[in-house]
Design an enzyme around this catalytic site. Structure first.
Site, PDB file in Angstrom:
ATOM      1  CD  GLU A 191      10.911  -7.185   6.420  1.00 34.54           C
ATOM      2  OE1 GLU A 191      11.680  -7.925   7.057  1.00 34.54           O
ATOM      3  OE2 GLU A 191      10.057  -6.459   6.960  1.00 34.54           O
TER       4      GLU A 191
ATOM      5  CB  ALA B 288       1.327   0.454   6.450  1.00 39.08           C
TER       6      ALA B 288
ATOM      7  CG  ASN C  97       8.415  -2.011   0.735  1.00 35.25           C
ATOM      8  OD1 ASN C  97       7.766  -2.068   1.781  1.00 35.25           O
ATOM      9  ND2 ASN C  97       9.019  -0.901   0.331  1.00 35.25           N
TER      10      ASN C  97
ATOM     11  CE1 TYR D  10       8.870   5.171   2.760  1.00 34.71           C
ATOM     12  CE2 TYR D  10       7.312   7.003   2.829  1.00 34.71           C
ATOM     13  CZ  TYR D  10       7.788   5.817   3.348  1.00 34.71           C
ATOM     14  OH  TYR D  10       7.205   5.270   4.471  1.00 34.71           O
TER      15      TYR D  10
ATOM     16  NE  ARG E 292       9.652   6.472   8.608  1.00 37.86           N
ATOM     17  CZ  ARG E 292       8.750   6.224   7.657  1.00 37.86           C
ATOM     18  NH1 ARG E 292       8.935   5.222   6.791  1.00 37.86           N
ATOM     19  NH2 ARG E 292       7.681   6.991   7.534  1.00 37.86           N
TER      20      ARG E 292
ATOM     21  NE  ARG F 160       6.545   4.713   9.940  1.00 39.67           N
ATOM     22  CZ  ARG F 160       5.469   4.816   9.144  1.00 39.67           C
ATOM     23  NH1 ARG F 160       5.165   3.861   8.308  1.00 39.67           N
ATOM     24  NH2 ARG F 160       4.709   5.896   9.176  1.00 39.67           N
TER      25      ARG F 160
ATOM     26  CG  HIS G 206      10.879  -2.125   5.020  1.00 39.91           C
ATOM     27  ND1 HIS G 206       9.546  -2.081   4.708  1.00 39.91           N
ATOM     28  CD2 HIS G 206      11.075  -3.271   5.713  1.00 39.91           C
ATOM     29  CE1 HIS G 206       8.954  -3.150   5.202  1.00 39.91           C
ATOM     30  NE2 HIS G 206       9.858  -3.892   5.821  1.00 39.91           N
ATOM     31  CB  ILE G 207      12.170   2.859   0.498  1.00 34.01           C
ATOM     32  CG1 ILE G 207      11.696   2.040  -0.712  1.00 34.01           C
ATOM     33  CG2 ILE G 207      12.845   4.161   0.073  1.00 34.01           C
ATOM     34  CD1 ILE G 207      10.490   2.635  -1.425  1.00 34.01           C
ATOM     35  CB  SER G 208      12.220   4.690   5.208  1.00 32.57           C
ATOM     36  OG  SER G 208      11.228   3.825   5.750  1.00 32.57           O
TER      37      SER G 208
ATOM     38  NE  ARG H 217       3.952   6.688   1.434  1.00 28.60           N
ATOM     39  CZ  ARG H 217       4.212   5.478   1.863  1.00 28.60           C
ATOM     40  NH1 ARG H 217       4.730   4.571   1.061  1.00 28.60           N
ATOM     41  NH2 ARG H 217       3.943   5.159   3.105  1.00 28.60           N
TER      42      ARG H 217
ATOM     43  CG  ASP I 238      -1.073 -16.914   9.032  1.00 29.78           C
ATOM     44  OD1 ASP I 238       0.039 -17.076   9.577  1.00 29.78           O
ATOM     45  OD2 ASP I 238      -2.126 -16.772   9.677  1.00 29.78           O
TER      46      ASP I 238
ATOM     47  N   PRO J 142       0.794  -1.216   0.000  1.00 30.53           N
ATOM     48  CG  PRO J 142      -0.144  -1.121   2.112  1.00 30.53           C
ATOM     49  CD  PRO J 142       0.513  -2.068   1.152  1.00 30.53           C
ATOM     50  CG  ASN J 143      -0.277   4.348   1.191  1.00 30.61           C
ATOM     51  OD1 ASN J 143      -1.227   4.854   0.603  1.00 30.61           O
ATOM     52  ND2 ASN J 143      -0.382   3.837   2.407  1.00 30.61           N
TER      53      ASN J 143
HETATM   54  C1  DQA Z   1       8.052   1.231   4.011  1.00 33.02           C
HETATM   55  C2  DQA Z   1       8.064   1.493   5.507  1.00 33.02           C
HETATM   56  C3  DQA Z   1       6.680   1.306   6.098  1.00 33.02           C
HETATM   57  O1  DQA Z   1       6.701   1.563   7.497  1.00 33.02           O
HETATM   58  C4  DQA Z   1       5.701   2.273   5.464  1.00 33.02           C
HETATM   59  O2  DQA Z   1       4.398   2.045   5.960  1.00 33.02           O
HETATM   60  C5  DQA Z   1       5.735   2.202   3.975  1.00 33.02           C
HETATM   61  C6  DQA Z   1       7.020   2.093   3.299  1.00 33.02           C
HETATM   62  C7  DQA Z   1       9.424   1.532   3.362  1.00 33.02           C
HETATM   63  O3  DQA Z   1       9.646   1.054   2.247  1.00 33.02           O
HETATM   64  O4  DQA Z   1      10.255   2.230   3.942  1.00 33.02           O
HETATM   65  O5  DQA Z   1       4.709   2.323   3.320  1.00 33.02           O
HETATM   66  O6  DQA Z   1       7.761  -0.124   3.785  1.00 33.02           O
END
Ligand code: DQA
Length: 144
Positions: free
Chosen positions: A96, A75, A72, A22, A105, A109, A98-100, A17, A85, A9-10
């Site tokens: 896995e 959230a 990724n 990001y 943070r 998270r 994550h960009i950030s 964003r 699951d 998501p997002n």
């Molecule tokens: C994220 C980190 C998550 O906490 C956040 O909700 C995202 C992006 C990242 O790539 O840093 O949507 O997964």
């Protein structure tokens, strides 16, 4: 070899964003960057804002037989036992990403429902994290 790259998501909002967190590049920039690496591999990109759609995509492993995932889940990383699951219900080794740096943070998270079942987790390296995961898959377990 077929690799499934899921962005949750997002992440379709990348580029506009929270650019301080990001960056300025879009999801299609990310996809082009990975395709541009010209690895001899079939990359399948999937982005969804829906937990249901992500779960169903993971279930498709039963017929698709992806060799690896690079995930990724945005959230959903911090909330989704259902996606965890789903992965456990099929055989799909994954990294896995994550960009950030989620650990620098908000505390909510810091919890990941995926880091203990991933081959490895890469956080805080921006788009390069996806590339590291892809390179690692291509180089194999012994890193050669
Ligand atoms: C994220 C980190 C998550 O906490 C956040 O909700 C995202 C992006 C990242 O790539 O840093 O949507 O997964």
């Amino acid at each position: 070899m077929k690799i499934l790259i899921i962005n949750g998501p997002n992440l379709n909002m990348l580029g506009s964003r929270e650019t301080d967190v990001y960056g300025n590049k879009s999801l299609s920039d990310l996809e082009s960057m990975l395709i541009g690496k010209k690895h001899d591999v079939n990359l399948e990109f999937f982005q969804s804002n829906s937990e249901k759609e992500i779960i169903e995509k993971i279930h498709s492993q039963k017929t698709e037989n992806y060799s690896y995932g690079i995930f990724n889940f945005g959230a959903f990383t911090h909330t989704s036992i259902a996606i965890r699951d789903a992965i456990l219900s099929v055989k799909l080794p994954f990294y896995e990403v994550h960009i950030s740096n989620v650990y620098a943070r908000e505390e909510f998270r810091h919890k990941s429902f995926f880091n203990d079942i991933a081959i490895g987790s890469i956080v805080g390296f921006g788009f390069d994290g996806y590339e590291f995961a892809l390179d690692k898959i291509m180089r194999g377990k012994d890193g050669s």
